[in-house]
Scaffold this active site. Sequence first.
Site, short mmCIF file in Angstrom:
data_model
loop_
_atom_site.label_atom_id
_atom_site.label_comp_id
_atom_site.label_asym_id
_atom_site.label_seq_id
_atom_site.Cartn_x
_atom_site.Cartn_y
_atom_site.Cartn_z
N LYS A 89 0.86 -1.19 0.00
CA LYS A 89 0.00 0.00 0.00
C LYS A 89 0.89 1.23 0.00
O LYS A 89 1.65 1.47 0.93
CB LYS A 89 -0.93 0.06 1.21
CG LYS A 89 -1.98 1.15 0.99
CD LYS A 89 -2.74 1.56 2.24
CE LYS A 89 -2.05 2.57 3.08
NZ LYS A 89 -1.82 3.88 2.42
N GLU B 194 9.54 0.31 10.93
CA GLU B 194 10.57 1.37 10.89
C GLU B 194 9.84 2.67 11.19
O GLU B 194 9.02 3.12 10.40
CB GLU B 194 11.23 1.37 9.51
CG GLU B 194 12.60 1.98 9.53
CD GLU B 194 12.59 3.44 9.13
OE1 GLU B 194 12.44 4.28 10.04
OE2 GLU B 194 12.69 3.72 7.93
N CYS C 183 12.75 10.22 8.87
CA CYS C 183 12.60 9.62 10.20
C CYS C 183 13.90 9.75 10.98
O CYS C 183 13.90 9.77 12.20
CB CYS C 183 12.15 8.17 10.07
SG CYS C 183 13.00 7.32 8.78
N GLU D 273 8.77 14.09 17.64
CA GLU D 273 9.20 14.18 16.25
C GLU D 273 8.38 15.26 15.53
O GLU D 273 7.15 15.18 15.51
CB GLU D 273 9.00 12.83 15.58
CG GLU D 273 9.53 12.78 14.17
CD GLU D 273 9.46 11.39 13.57
OE1 GLU D 273 8.43 10.70 13.76
OE2 GLU D 273 10.43 11.00 12.91
P1 ADP Z 1 2.48 10.06 8.65
O1 ADP Z 1 1.91 10.44 9.98
O2 ADP Z 1 3.87 10.47 8.49
O3 ADP Z 1 1.59 10.36 7.48
P2 ADP Z 1 1.60 7.41 8.96
O4 ADP Z 1 2.25 6.51 9.93
O5 ADP Z 1 0.27 7.99 9.28
O6 ADP Z 1 2.65 8.52 8.67
O7 ADP Z 1 1.48 6.74 7.52
C1 ADP Z 1 2.40 5.86 6.97
C2 ADP Z 1 1.66 4.83 6.15
O8 ADP Z 1 0.80 4.10 7.02
C3 ADP Z 1 0.75 5.39 5.07
O9 ADP Z 1 0.76 4.51 3.95
C4 ADP Z 1 -0.61 5.39 5.74
O10 ADP Z 1 -1.69 5.32 4.85
C5 ADP Z 1 -0.53 4.13 6.57
N1 ADP Z 1 -1.43 4.10 7.72
C6 ADP Z 1 -1.93 5.13 8.44
N2 ADP Z 1 -2.74 4.70 9.40
C7 ADP Z 1 -2.79 3.35 9.33
C8 ADP Z 1 -3.45 2.32 10.07
N3 ADP Z 1 -4.24 2.58 11.09
N4 ADP Z 1 -3.24 1.04 9.70
C9 ADP Z 1 -2.42 0.74 8.66
N5 ADP Z 1 -1.77 1.67 7.93
C10 ADP Z 1 -1.95 2.95 8.24
#
Ligand code: ADP
Length: 498
Positions: free
Chosen positions: A189, A265, A299, A396
């Site tokens: 994804k 990560e 990161c 962060e």
């Molecule tokens: P940021 O806060 O930097 O946008 P995220 O950790 O929210 O980083 O997002 C990183 C990835 O994880 C993206 O592909 C996002 O769509 C996905 N993501 C966000 N929330 C969830 C969740 N609850 N379960 C699985 N994947 C998620």
Amino acid sequence: MSLTQKIDFPGGGSVEQPLGIFINNEYHKAVDGGTFETINPTTEKPIVALQEATEKDVDLAVAAARKAFEGEWRAVIPEQRAKYLQKLADLMERDAEILAKLESLDNGKAVSMAAGADIPMSIACLRYYAGWSDKIEGRVMDTNPDTFAYTRAEPIGVCGQIIPWNFPLLMWSWKIGPAIATGNVVVMKVAEQTPLTGLYCGKLIKEAGFPPGVINILAGYGKTAGAAIAAHMDVDKVAFTGSTIVGRSIMKAAAGSNLKKVTLELGGKSPNIVFKDADIEQAISWVNFGIYMNHGQCCCAGSRIYVQEEIYDKFLEAFKARAKKNVVGLPHEANTFQGPQVSKVQFDRIMGYIDEGKKAGAKVEIGGERHGNEGYFIQPTIFSGVSEDMKIMQEEIFGPVCSIAKFKTEEDAIKVGNHSTYGLAAAVHTTNINTAIRVANALRAGTVWVNNYNMLHHQLPFGGYKESGIGRELGEAALANYTQTKTVNIRLGGALFG
Ligand code: ADP
């Protein structure tokens, strides 16, 4: 609705962009029929609307991957896996200019940065793991004359991979490379903020000759498509790069479903430590690069800068002068170093942290404001007068914002350096080899750079101590996250047991 659309690049050129969900080597419409827009962070306007993957599309992708894993892919010999990865890398090289422009448009990073770092590093990573494909080995263990025992490093199976928006194609390659080299299949994804390059490469996967279902790519939201991958009963492993808070939810989803293997990560709040005997000019360049590279959206960004007190004043003045020279501007212009932050959400978050720092009494040495009035641009910002317990020193920020503080002794430097719940990276600047090694060994971080910063390389493991993650990406270390050990113990004869 057509599943491709022409996108014109601001600096010239165009691409025919796939918009669908890539399953079984074809682009599809979303089962639920939804679409979402990816926004250009420079103009705040939509670029294109893409098919939005939800749980049902995840189910289809997982089924396709499972079928490939148990069918055609199983018969593919390691040498051939290497060829597929090399071919994919060749095609990415062929289309490198398109990929760089597309990455820049979607993410906001400078085209020069995408063309000079993201794309070539993605290609190099795939080539590196192509080389590992036929070097995945087990061992023979001599336990007893009456037995023959050996291990096999077998693929885990269907790997769900969830990637962020800061280095879209690089994270894609870091995940796909080791998964494919070790014989797994992938349901990826891409981030909803930056889906374009990852989806584009679906086309290249097909052209490279990968059998259908081996690599499937979905664009969609985390809470729907991402969460469906993490909780899926037929996904054998999930690899995630992103925020610590989402990392926790992925672990919970894995624990609450089929106990799929998890690698994470996550975030960081990395210290960048400058000793008084450092080459100051060099140290300033690396400290500047350490925080402002990719607009602070790393990161491993060196966001806590500690300078030995004897040189603090001089260092700060020179660092401010250096940071003011960073060109903030339109991503497609040749001399731009810093473009916009990726999204309105990130922009608001970072501006919130800047306000928080000001309110807590930290001093803004430079920046502290929005840059311009269109696009998500933020001025490079330095805070001084900070204390260890301030939010801006602990959390962060993921933007072009750093804090600078003094330290007295080596012991102090180690203490403040380790004063974080994170442990992704750290750096030491000194001309004394003994100091360098002592401090590097004492810092609790997955990577320690000495007299440089952000020098990532596909041969070198990367990952977090503490709340910065689980497992390692890159290098040989990543292979362990994509294989499981099978022990085969054969009785050769001899006396019967009992
Ligand atoms: P940021 O806060 O930097 O946008 P995220 O950790 O929210 O980083 O997002 C990183 C990835 O994880 C993206 O592909 C996002 O769509 C996905 N993501 C966000 N929330 C969830 C969740 N609850 N379960 C699985 N994947 C998620």
